[in-house]
Design a protein around this motif. Structure first.
Motif, PDB file in Angstrom:
ATOM      1  N   ALA A 118      46.628  40.133  42.420  1.00  0.00           N
ATOM      2  CA  ALA A 118      45.508  41.066  42.475  1.00  0.00           C
ATOM      3  C   ALA A 118      44.198  40.335  42.165  1.00  0.00           C
ATOM      4  N   PRO A 119      43.084  40.912  42.568  1.00  0.00           N
ATOM      5  CA  PRO A 119      41.795  40.323  42.196  1.00  0.00           C
ATOM      6  C   PRO A 119      41.697  40.197  40.677  1.00  0.00           C
ATOM      7  N   ASN A 120      41.098  39.113  40.215  1.00  0.00           N
ATOM      8  CA  ASN A 120      40.852  38.926  38.783  1.00  0.00           C
ATOM      9  C   ASN A 120      42.091  38.520  37.963  1.00  0.00           C
ATOM     10  N   GLY A 163      43.315  35.709  37.710  1.00  0.00           N
ATOM     11  CA  GLY A 163      43.085  34.382  37.127  1.00  0.00           C
ATOM     12  C   GLY A 163      43.598  33.260  38.017  1.00  0.00           C
ATOM     13  N   LYS A 164      43.738  33.528  39.313  1.00  0.00           N
ATOM     14  CA  LYS A 164      44.272  32.534  40.250  1.00  0.00           C
ATOM     15  C   LYS A 164      43.388  31.287  40.334  1.00  0.00           C
ATOM     16  N   SER A 165      42.093  31.517  40.454  1.00  0.00           N
ATOM     17  CA  SER A 165      41.181  30.369  40.598  1.00  0.00           C
ATOM     18  C   SER A 165      41.073  29.587  39.293  1.00  0.00           C
ATOM     19  N   GLN A 223      37.346  40.047  43.234  1.00  0.00           N
ATOM     20  CA  GLN A 223      37.051  39.624  44.606  1.00  0.00           C
ATOM     21  C   GLN A 223      36.009  38.505  44.669  1.00  0.00           C
ATOM     22  N   THR A 224      36.178  37.545  43.800  1.00  0.00           N
ATOM     23  CA  THR A 224      35.279  36.391  43.808  1.00  0.00           C
ATOM     24  C   THR A 224      35.660  35.432  44.940  1.00  0.00           C
ATOM     25  N   THR A 225      36.943  35.078  45.000  1.00  0.00           N
ATOM     26  CA  THR A 225      37.408  34.148  46.037  1.00  0.00           C
ATOM     27  C   THR A 225      37.457  34.862  47.383  1.00  0.00           C
ATOM     28  N   PRO A 227      42.322  34.686  48.093  1.00  0.00           N
ATOM     29  CA  PRO A 227      41.572  35.876  47.687  1.00  0.00           C
ATOM     30  C   PRO A 227      42.520  36.922  47.103  1.00  0.00           C
ATOM     31  N   GLY A 228      42.041  37.698  46.161  1.00  0.00           N
ATOM     32  CA  GLY A 228      42.861  38.739  45.535  1.00  0.00           C
ATOM     33  C   GLY A 228      43.338  39.773  46.548  1.00  0.00           C
ATOM     34  N   ASN A 253      49.963  35.735  33.433  1.00  0.00           N
ATOM     35  CA  ASN A 253      48.782  35.017  32.940  1.00  0.00           C
ATOM     36  C   ASN A 253      48.076  35.818  31.846  1.00  0.00           C
ATOM     37  N   ASP A 262      47.125  34.750  26.193  1.00  0.00           N
ATOM     38  CA  ASP A 262      46.331  34.582  24.967  1.00  0.00           C
ATOM     39  C   ASP A 262      45.874  35.924  24.420  1.00  0.00           C
ATOM     40  N   SER A 269      48.573  30.791  29.881  1.00  0.00           N
ATOM     41  CA  SER A 269      47.162  31.141  29.780  1.00  0.00           C
ATOM     42  C   SER A 269      46.387  30.082  30.539  1.00  0.00           C
ATOM     43  N   ALA A 270      45.833  30.486  31.664  1.00  0.00           N
ATOM     44  CA  ALA A 270      45.042  29.547  32.460  1.00  0.00           C
ATOM     45  C   ALA A 270      43.806  29.117  31.679  1.00  0.00           C
TER      46      ALA A 270
END
Ligand SMILES: Nc1nc2c(ncn2[C@@H]2O[C@H](COP(=O)(O)OP(=O)(O)OP(=O)(O)O)[C@@H](O)[C@H]2O)c(=O)[nH]1
Ligand SMILES: [Mg+2]
Length: 312
Positions: A14-16, A18-20, A39-41, A62-63, A135, A138, A165-166
Motif C-alpha cells: 500500500a502507499p506509505n 515504507g517501500k522506498s 503516493q510519493t513513488t 508505486p503504492g 515494516n 519500531d 524497521s526500514a
C-alpha cells in the motif's frame, strides 16, 4: 568462490508502507525519494544489492490503491507489471497502520484492512514465491506483531515472514541474507559496484519533486510533476541544470512560487544540495514553474516519468 546468483525482488504494498525507505536502506544510498505523504513513488525504481555471491535487484514500486485518475492507473499498473516481471514478491505491510485497521480506522483484532485484503486477493493470483515484510516494527508491540503475522499468513501462504524497521535498520541484515539465498543461480546482470540504474537527470527531477512533496499540501503535490530539461557540464566541473515544475492551475503556480518567491527558493536550495551530492560535484539549479492544465493527460509527461500512458 561460490556460484553466482541473481534475481529481481519486487517491493510491493500500500502507499506509505515504507517501500522506498526500505529500498534506500537495503542499498545503503538514496536511490528513491521518500515522503510522509502517500503516493510519493510514481514509477518503479531499481536498487542493486550484493549479498555474498548473490546479486539482488530490488524494484521499488508505486503504492497499490484503488486508482481513479489516469495517473493513478499508470502508477498501479506499473507496480503490478513489476510484480509480474519479478522472480520474487515482497509484500510490505505498515504494521502500525495495519494494526489500526489501515487508514487509521479501527477494526477488530482479527480483521485485516480492506486495502490489504484487496492486495492479497490480487497477489494470490501470482504464482511467484512471496515473502511478507512487516515494516515499522519500531512503533508497534511485539505480541500484536505476531498476531498480525499469523493473520496474514493464514490469508495467503508466504514462504517467509520478516519483521523489520526500514527506518532504524532493524532486521535488514537478516532480510538481505535470506533473500540472497533465494536468488537463482545465474550471472549478475549489473557490475558488482553498481547500485542504481536511474539516470542522474531523472534522479535530480525526483529529488526536486520530493522537496515539493515536503512543502506543499492537500491536492497540490499530486498535481505537479518535475522534469529535467537541461544538464550542462561546465568547465569548472560543476553542472548547470534546468528543471520545469508542471502544475495544473495558475493558483497552484502562485503557491509553488510563494510570497516573494520564497517557497520556490526553499525548494531549489534543498534540491540543489541533494542533487550536488548525487552528482558528486556542485550544481547550479534553475527551476521554472509552468501551468499545463492537462499535463496528467499528456503522454509526453508519462514518458518522462518512465510510465506507460494508459489509454481511455
Ligand atoms: N516509524 C517508521 N517509519 C517508517 C519506516 N519506514 C518508513 N517509514 C516512514 O513512512 C513514510 C512513508 O515512507 P515511504 O518509503 O515514502 O513509503 P512508500 O511505501 O514508498 O510510499 P509510496 O511511494 O507513497 O507508495 C515516511 O515518512 C517514512 O519515514 C519504519 O520502519 N518506521
Ligand atoms: Mg515510495
Amino acid at each position: 568462490m561460490s556460484e553466482t546468483s541473481c534475481g529481481f525482488v519486487a517491493l510491493i504494498g500500500a502507499p506509505n508502507a515504507g517501500k522506498s525507505t526500505l529500498l534506500n536502506a537495503l542499498v545503503g544510498a538514496k536511490v528513491a525519494i521518500v515522503s510522509r505523504k502517500a503516493q510519493t513513488t510514481r514509477a518503479p525504481v531499481r536498487g542493486i544489492v550484493m549479498e555474498g555471491a548473490a546479486q539482488i535487484i530490488f524494484v521499488d514500486t508505486p503504492g497499490l490503491f484503488a486508482p481513479k485518475r489516469r495517473l493513478d492507473h499508470a502508477m498501479t499498473a506499473s507496480a503490478w507489471q513489476s510484480a509480474d516481471d519479478s522472480d520474487l514478491l515482497a509484500l510490505l505491510i505498515d504494521a502500525r497502520a495495519e494494526l489500526r485497521g489501515g487508514d487509521g480506522a479501527e477494526t477488530q483484532d482479527s480483521a485485516l484492512s480492506e486495502q490489504t485484503e484487496t492486495i492479497l486477493r490480487r497477489l494470490g493470483e501470482s504464482k511467484r514465491p512471496k515473502v511478507l515484510v512487516l515494516n515499522k516494527i519500531d512503533s508497534v508491540d511485539r505480541p500484536a506483531l505476531l498476531g498480525l503475522s499469523a493473520r496474514l499468513n493464514a490469508r495467503l501462504k508466504f514462504d517467509e515472514t520478516f519483521m523489520v524497521s526500514a527506518l532504524t535498520g532493524d532486521g535488514l541484515a537478516t532480510l538481505r541474507e535470506r533473500l540472497g539465498r533465494l536468488m537463482k543461480p545465474g550471472p549478475w546482470l549489473y557490475p558488482e559496484d553498481q547500485i542504481s540504474v536511474t539516470p542522474l537527470r531523472s534522479l535530480a527531477a525526483e529529488i526536486t519533486r520530493e522537496k515539493l512533496f515536503e512543502r506543499l499540501h492537500d491536492e497540490l503535490p499530486y498535481q505537479t510533476t518535475v522534469e529535467t530539461d537541461e544538464w550542462k557540464q561546465l568547465p569548472d566541473g560543476s553542472a548547470r541544470i534546468e528543471q520545469t515544475i508542471f502544475v495544473t492551475r495558475d493558483s497552484h503556480k502562485k503557491i509553488v512560487i510563494g510570497e516573494g518567491g520564497r517557497t520556490l527558493k526553499a525548494i531549489g536550495t534543498a534540491a540543489r544540495k541533494e542533487i550536488a551530492e548525487a552528482n558528486e560535484a556542485p550544481v547550479h539549479l534553475f527551476l521554472f514553474v509552468k501551468v499545463r492544465e492537462n499535463w496528467t493527460d499528456d503522454p509526453e509527461r508519462y514518458r518522462a516519468m518512465g510510465l506507460e500512458f494508459p489509454k481511455g
